[in-house]
Design an enzyme around this catalytic site. Structure first.
Site, PDB file in Angstrom:
ATOM      1  N   ASP A  51     -48.370  -6.560  26.585  1.00  0.00           N
ATOM      2  CA  ASP A  51     -49.701  -6.889  27.096  1.00  0.00           C
ATOM      3  C   ASP A  51     -49.852  -8.387  27.328  1.00  0.00           C
ATOM      4  OD1 ASP A  51     -50.642  -4.243  27.029  1.00  0.00           O
ATOM      5  OD2 ASP A  51     -51.157  -4.418  24.905  1.00  0.00           O
ATOM      6  N   TYR A 109     -40.950  -4.664  16.613  1.00  0.00           N
ATOM      7  CA  TYR A 109     -41.899  -5.750  16.846  1.00  0.00           C
ATOM      8  C   TYR A 109     -42.084  -6.558  15.572  1.00  0.00           C
ATOM      9  CZ  TYR A 109     -43.542  -3.857  21.329  1.00  0.00           C
ATOM     10  OH  TYR A 109     -43.627  -3.436  22.629  1.00  0.00           O
TER      11      TYR A 109
END
Length: 261
Positions: A51, A109
């Site tokens: 994003d 992540y």
């Protein structure tokens, strides 16, 4: 010919990975640079669409090309044509069966929290600043409820387009190095905003606003409105993508660079 690349980028100046009309994206910049080197239009496919404001040290892409180039053309040559905040880290010619997204077996992540009363000047776009007394050990304890294949409805974005809320979390750890707290999570795949939504709720536990068992309760509730607010984007990094060993893709340090692996 199918070529795979490892990509690193600082996402703070981009409207996310995916190409969009009239805004600057990582995909658009990379495709332009590759097209210059290949002398033909290049379209890339990525392992994970990050994003706006989110970074990567271990993004993987692949593309098709008719151009025959030395490896240095796909690394040094492409980097010359990229802005300073995007870089190719490695290149490998792969079989036609390889797909950056669909042959990946896991993604990893790291979410970096700067836990100090005062905001940072350097690294301000690479960490998320959260003041207050944060107990990372309680965050780690709570995070263990996330392990395994579960329904993550409480941690998916309202507009998430995935057909299923089920994901399998392989491992999750919360550790501290001085003022930095790292939430490190690996899963087969992630829902939209899943990591940031998880971190937002773990922070509530770490700050003492919720109990360790609250995370277990949120999973059972299957209601996004019951969980905490989404954590800021600037602390999030896609650090690794796992593929079958048969592809023999390069393995580099996970990063970000100020982290000690």
């Amino acid at each position: 010919m199918r070529v795979a690349l490892g990509i690193e980028y600082d996402g703070s100046q981009y409207f996310g990975w995916q190409r969009q009309a009239e805004v600057d994206t990582v995909q658009e910049r990379l495709e332009k640079a590759l097209s210059i080197v290949a002398n033909e239009p290049i379209a890339v496919h990525c392992a994970g669409r990050t994003d706006a404001g989110v970074h990567a040290t271990g993004q993987v892409v692949h593309f098709e090309t008719n151009a025959i180039r030395k490896e240095t053309a796909w690394t040094l040559g492409v980097n010359v044509n990229l802005p300073d905040n995007i870089a190719v880290r490695w290149v490998k010619v792969v079989d036609d069966e390889f797909h950056a997204r669909f042959t990946a077996t896991a993604r990893r992540y790291r979410y970096m929290i700067y836990n100090h009363q005062l905001r940072p000047g350097i690294l301000r776009s690479g960490v998320s600043h959260y003041p207050g007394d944060i107990d990372e050990s309680k965050m780690h304890q709570a995070a263990q409820y996330l392990l395994g294949e579960q329904d993550f409805t409480s941690f998916r974005a309202v507009h998430c387009q995935s057909n299923t809320p089920f994901r399998c979390v392989h491992e999750v750890n919360v550790t501290r190095q001085g003022m930095y707290i790292c939430v490190d999570i690996k899963a087969n795949a992630f829902l939209h905003h899943m990591v940031r939504n998880i971190v937002g709720s773990l922070l509530e536990v770490g700050l003492g606003n919720q109990s360790v068992e609250w995370i277990e309760q949120l999973l059972a509730l299957k209601d996004r409105n019951k969980a905490a607010a989404t954590a800021k984007p600037n602390g999030l990094y896609l650090v690794d993508v796992t593929y079958p060993e048969s592809y023999q893709l390069p393995k580099l340090s996970l990063g970000p660079l100020f982290m000690l692996d």
